[in-house]
Design an enzyme around this catalytic site. Sequence first.
Site, PDB file in Angstrom:
ATOM      1  CG  HIS A  85      -5.419   3.707   1.013  1.00 51.72           C
ATOM      2  ND1 HIS A  85      -4.999   2.438   0.658  1.00 51.72           N
ATOM      3  CD2 HIS A  85      -6.667   3.842   0.515  1.00 51.72           C
ATOM      4  CE1 HIS A  85      -5.956   1.832  -0.037  1.00 51.72           C
ATOM      5  NE2 HIS A  85      -6.986   2.665  -0.132  1.00 51.72           N
ATOM      6  CG  ASP A 122      -2.292   0.550   0.946  1.00 54.48           C
ATOM      7  OD1 ASP A 122      -2.372   1.781   0.837  1.00 54.48           O
ATOM      8  OD2 ASP A 122      -3.270  -0.221   0.820  1.00 54.48           O
ATOM      9  CB  SER A 168      -9.207   0.345  -0.762  1.00 53.54           C
ATOM     10  OG  SER A 168      -8.517   0.674  -1.938  1.00 53.54           O
TER      11      SER A 168
END
Length: 530
Positions: free
Chosen positions: A122, A79, A369
């Site tokens: 994220h 990520d 995601s």
Amino acid sequence: MHRHIGKRTVLSVATLLALAAGAAQAQQNDPLYRYQWHLMNYGQSVLGDTRPVSSVDLGIDDLHDYNIRGKGVVIGVLDDGLEIDHPDLAANVVPNGSKNFFVTATRGEHDTGPNSFGQDGHGTAVSGIIGAVGWNGIGVRGVAPAAKLRGFNFLVTTFFLDLGPFGQFALHAQATDANIRYAWWDGAESKDVQVSNNSWGGMDPWPAAFSENQIAAFERPMSATRNGLGMIYVKAAGNDFNGVNKDAAACSDETKRRNVGCMQAFLDPRNNLFNVMTIAAVNAEGKRSSYSSAGSSLWVSGLGGEYGRQVAYSPGYAAVSYKPAIVTTDLAGCVRGSNANGNVRNALSTDASTIDNTCNYVGTMNGTSAAAPTVSGVAALMLQANPKLSFRDVRYILATTARQLDPGQPAAVHANGTVLVPGWTRNAAGRSFSNWFGYGLVDASLAVEVASTFKPLPRLIDSGWQRIAPTDAVAIGGAGAPAKLRIAIGNDIRKIETVQLGWASNYAHTSSTVPFPVQVTLVSPSGTRS
């Protein structure tokens, strides 16, 4: 315990009260657990202005209470980073075990973790969904709250470091094949990874060139990981149902009207690799999340929710914005991350929150995601129950234990009556499949139950690529009169796990933004259409 075989059972009032009492006890240990409807959903009030539909969850049930928590399983998070000292993650992060692609002469690879520059949270949000520490008196709980985490931050492309009077310099961690290979099988930090979570993707509106040699260069080493059992590769399908690269204006009105989906999941060629499970997203109503990319490359669905806003805190958005999202970890503190001061979306937002004022958590994580790490967490629970499962075994179990949702999913039909995309379709093996959900929503309890006594699948037979070329040119027809090409496979294969189809054409399409206006449908000998 409210076990569910296939569809969830209808719960009595007494059972619902017991679940509520159990959730209250869990909340004392993890205060934000009650908002994590994806783990335990009895229709409780959560962040967002609508309540989740009871039992739309992962089916964790009593697994955590029976200490099925992912213990002994290492999960790689590929990520933009992983905040390794986050209060609700640190105990599960492998010490000095993450790969920081931002390496300079003065910085080691592991000194502060792959998110040492704090550009984006994220990966920290993804990591919390997978493996936030449970029963520690703070925050949230992961799907696999005892699993170990390694971070690989290949997604952040550029970061400018301000050196005051000395100027600036840029650090680059490129999303290259080399970095993907490092995190998937080739790097020192990836050698003991059993589950690889990939909440990222890259696709163009037209099919990418991806040769047999390129496919083999990925699939062979991927299959060799875990001493030949194969790492469990979990990958997000994409969030482009309503637009091309999220640009709604670039998607044709007819595509929207037919409900086909503006960009198909297969347009990221890595979503089509045999070893990869491509994951769609389901919301708290048990429907396709509004953004979730469709396509025949989907395997199963996880829970991604919608947007998690609340009108009282963030008025003026479309109705879908106020449906529940996923509650998870955010970059610690109120200065950075999705839940930094000034970014008010719901009752959890900023240090003014009466729910949790640390800003260490966020209630608006969504997308495929978010769905992918819910599946990664379930895979970890399965591997704790049976460490000898191969990647094929895990795929098979998840597919055959998944729950069918939204049985009324409409088919996409062309004006002339041609079915462009079917709804739920039952194939010759008796398995139902949907281009919106794959084989359905993962069911953790049933998957772990099957995994614990599962006998390995028979040896894989690979037919190899069969090259078929028409003797004469085949003109691409319209939806009502398509060109047809028959493909004969020489091997006598009775049970098929996966079909990969590659094709070449001189069809001219010059737009770089409009989706490729050609559909290919694979029809099996029994008539199943994909």
